[in-house]
Write an enzyme that holds these catalytic residues in place. Sequence first.
Site, PDB file in Angstrom:
ATOM      1  CD  GLU A  44      -2.941  -0.899   2.493  1.00 28.54           C
ATOM      2  OE1 GLU A  44      -2.759   0.290   3.026  1.00 28.54           O
ATOM      3  OE2 GLU A  44      -3.749  -1.369   2.719  1.00 28.54           O
ATOM      4  CG  ASP A  55      -3.793   7.983   8.133  1.00 28.16           C
ATOM      5  OD1 ASP A  55      -4.286   6.900   8.202  1.00 28.16           O
ATOM      6  OD2 ASP A  55      -3.795   8.779   7.333  1.00 28.16           O
ATOM      7  CE1 TYR A 169      -7.443  -1.707   6.739  1.00 28.97           C
ATOM      8  CE2 TYR A 169      -6.258  -1.608   4.582  1.00 28.97           C
ATOM      9  CZ  TYR A 169      -6.354  -1.245   5.914  1.00 28.97           C
ATOM     10  OH  TYR A 169      -5.291  -0.812   6.980  1.00 28.97           O
TER      11      TYR A 169
END
Length: 258
Positions: A44, A55, A169
């Site tokens: 990735e 994040d 994911y």
Amino acid sequence: MRDLKVIFDGGTALIPFVMAGDPDLETTVSLVEAMVEAGADAVELGMPFSDPLADGPVIQEAGQRALACGTTLESVVKTAGEIAGKVAVPIILMGYFNPIMSYGVDRFASDLADAGVAAVIVPDLPFDEGDELHQALKSRGVTPILMVSPNIADDRLAEIGRRAEGFIYCVSLLGVTGQGSLHEGMASYIERVRRNVSVPLALGFGIDGPERAAQVAPLVDGVVVGSAVVKAVHGSGGGPKGVACGAKLIGEIASAIG
């Protein structure tokens, strides 16, 4: 390589994340090559953004360093193409929708296809609002990867399962990347996702090293390791030493998950 399916054929796939441009794009190319040699099955490549909602601090700071040294989405796409020409594993871009929208959805999809990028993950784009991007990508042979989290409702999970391609994911916790604790009901969460989808499952967020990767590997088809890699590279000063440290970590995780 754009065939995502093959990365899950040889056991649990190892998918490291690196932030493109941290500390510079030349190092990013070297780091990806070294990680593939150490056992990564796909990579990735992060697209740095000023407001990365999903994040944690480690990835946020990596993005800020990349932006500060002049990394742009255009340069990331160009670098992805350079990497795709050098390694025999799929390259997956991961980043936020604002820069893609500014770049232009059709231009983004077209340039990714030309670069040989296999797939794209956009954490802040809900699957039911992503038709324009998803169709633009799929029409050019680039796979949009959908994400789920432990608190997803059953009806929404079923709909994502019907639309999923490549892999799902699975976010491992209720939080941002690089945080400590995995979801308490991990086994039942993964079992619930698997009942609703037919594609492989990759687990990310909070996989901080070989021990935790080995802990979750039996449950899923792939593990994603991001903050730990970024921390290893940055903490060793970047450059050739950082590349070596990042590759060493990936080698240790590859050995741990078999």
